[in-house]
Design a protein around this motif. Structure first.
Motif, PDB file in Angstrom:
ATOM      1  N   GLU A  59       0.859  -1.190   0.000  1.00 12.43           N
ATOM      2  CA  GLU A  59       0.000   0.000   0.000  1.00 12.43           C
ATOM      3  C   GLU A  59       0.888   1.230   0.000  1.00 12.43           C
ATOM      4  O   GLU A  59       1.884   1.291   0.723  1.00 12.43           O
ATOM      5  CB  GLU A  59      -0.903   0.010   1.246  1.00 12.43           C
ATOM      6  N   ASN A 117      -4.594   4.891  -2.084  1.00 12.57           N
ATOM      7  CA  ASN A 117      -5.723   5.453  -1.335  1.00 12.57           C
ATOM      8  C   ASN A 117      -6.359   6.592  -2.115  1.00 12.57           C
ATOM      9  O   ASN A 117      -5.664   7.454  -2.650  1.00 12.57           O
ATOM     10  CB  ASN A 117      -5.249   5.992   0.022  1.00 12.57           C
ATOM     11  N   GLU A 149      -8.107   2.019  -2.880  1.00 10.29           N
ATOM     12  CA  GLU A 149      -8.701   1.888  -1.542  1.00 10.29           C
ATOM     13  C   GLU A 149      -9.602   3.083  -1.245  1.00 10.29           C
ATOM     14  O   GLU A 149      -9.182   4.228  -1.320  1.00 10.29           O
ATOM     15  CB  GLU A 149      -7.596   1.808  -0.476  1.00 10.29           C
ATOM     16  N   ASP A 179     -11.723   0.403   2.428  1.00  8.95           N
ATOM     17  CA  ASP A 179     -10.738   0.649   3.485  1.00  8.95           C
ATOM     18  C   ASP A 179     -11.451   0.877   4.822  1.00  8.95           C
ATOM     19  O   ASP A 179     -12.612   1.287   4.844  1.00  8.95           O
ATOM     20  CB  ASP A 179      -9.917   1.894   3.110  1.00  8.95           C
ATOM     21  N   LYS A 200     -10.951  -4.237   3.825  1.00  9.95           N
ATOM     22  CA  LYS A 200      -9.831  -4.067   4.753  1.00  9.95           C
ATOM     23  C   LYS A 200     -10.394  -3.795   6.137  1.00  9.95           C
ATOM     24  O   LYS A 200     -11.028  -2.757   6.362  1.00  9.95           O
ATOM     25  CB  LYS A 200      -8.933  -2.918   4.305  1.00  9.95           C
ATOM     26  N   GLU A 235      -5.814  -5.009   8.826  1.00 11.70           N
ATOM     27  CA  GLU A 235      -4.873  -3.886   8.934  1.00 11.70           C
ATOM     28  C   GLU A 235      -4.364  -3.754  10.353  1.00 11.70           C
ATOM     29  O   GLU A 235      -5.113  -3.992  11.306  1.00 11.70           O
ATOM     30  CB  GLU A 235      -5.588  -2.567   8.632  1.00 11.70           C
TER      31      GLU A 235
END
Ligand code: C2E
Ligand code: MG
Ligand code: MG
Ligand code: MG
Length: 280
Positions: A59, A117, A149, A179, A200, A235
């Protein structure tokens, strides 16, 4: 006297407030310059397949080392960028830099995924998809290796516009991740209308060894992912104990300090070179 004191306080508050606005305004200008001068940096944090221990992707996390202020958190950067309209420019920079690094890794034989992101404001940018398509064409990377994300709250700002951008990206073969799942606006109805490939689980649930509740929520989310046919990433995994619990739940992927903290690109490449490759 009391009234006077109040007035003094009020004046002080107003001064403080306007200083804040001035500071934010200055910082926004400096951010713009930092983007133009490539003074920002993208760190990589690996995502690990829990069954095999193999790195499956990374990421991208934004870093800004400000000459006077030092470290400025990505949340603060995004906040200022959204407020001042710099966000489109910033996200284009992240996409261009991130995909160039992704292409470099790809050429070195690391056929991983790269996760980018996106802010809620990005999903109302008409130029976003065009920028992605041009950049991907330039670097010749398969879209299925690129994950976008989105936070749940990000998808609820302008649901219709966001939905159409997400659907378009998904149709073009890009992967979509939800996310911080479990936080913000957990609008399951909205999620049921949205194409996505990955959930996530937010790191606030990762005190699995201590909280029976979060243990159950995590187990349920992993089962939900399995039923929906999407991948699940835990995460903020910090301990072996938590990794073990996740493994018992058949959680496919984990990310966290236990495996690696986010690293500068050069350090990430060195770190990868010491790891077994995906197809070995
Ligand atoms: P996120 O996308 O949920 O990223 C995960 C955050 O958790 C990152 O914080 C990461 O450094 C941190 N983290 C990872 N593993 C652990 C762990 O084991 N323990 C703990 N305590 N933390 C861990 P970071 O880098 O500060 O980023 C914060 C947020 O800023 C991100 O949350 C994301 O929403 C946003 N962000 C970062 N880079 C970008 C970007 O390029 N664009 C946009 N729009 N947002 C970004
Ligand atoms: Mg993220
Ligand atoms: Mg997250
Ligand atoms: Mg977050």
């Amino acid at each position: 006297l009391g009234r006077n004191k109040n007035e003094q306080c009020w004046v002080r508050y107003e001064q403080h407030k306007s200083e804040n606005v001035k500071k934010r305004f200055e910082l926004a200008g400096e951010l713009q310059t930092a983007i133009d001068n490539d003074d920002l940096e993208l760190f990589h944090q690996p995502q690990i397949n829990l069954k095999t221990g193999v790195v499956q992707g990374s990421e991208l996390l934004l870093r800004w080392n400000h000459s006077d202020l030092g470290y400025v958190s990505p949340e603060r950067i995004i906040d200022i960028a959204e407020e001042t309209g710099t966000i489109h420019h910033l996200t284009e920079w992240v996409i261009t830099q991130g995909l160039s690094q992704h292409a470099k890794l790809y050429r070195l034989g690391f056929e991983h995924t790269i996760s980018i992101n996106l802010s809620s404001k990005d999903l109302t940018d008409n130029g976003l998809i065009a920028h992605i398509l041009t950049t991907v064409a330039e670097y010749v990377i398969p879209p299925k290796t690129i994950v976008f994300e989105l936070t749940e709250s990000a998808t609820t700002n302008d649901p219709e516009m966001a939905k159409s951008v997400i659907t378009e990206l998904h149709q073009q073969g890009y992967k979509i991740a939800i996310d911080d799942f479990g936080t913000g606006y957990s609008n399951l109805d909205y999620l049921s209308q949205l194409p996505f490939d990955m959930l996530k689980i937010d790191r606030s649930f990762m005190n699995l060894a201590m909280s029976k509740r979060n243990n159950m929520i995590t187990e349920m989310t992993i089962a939900l992912g399995r039923r929906l046919g999407v991948s699940v990433v835990a995460e903020g995994v910090e301990t072996h104990e938590v990794a073990e619990i996740l493994n018992n739940f058949y959680c496919p992927v984990a990310q966290g300090y236990l495996y690696a903290k986010p690293m500068a690109f050069i350090d990430y490449m060195r770190w990868l070179q010491k790891k077994p490759k995906q197809h070995e």
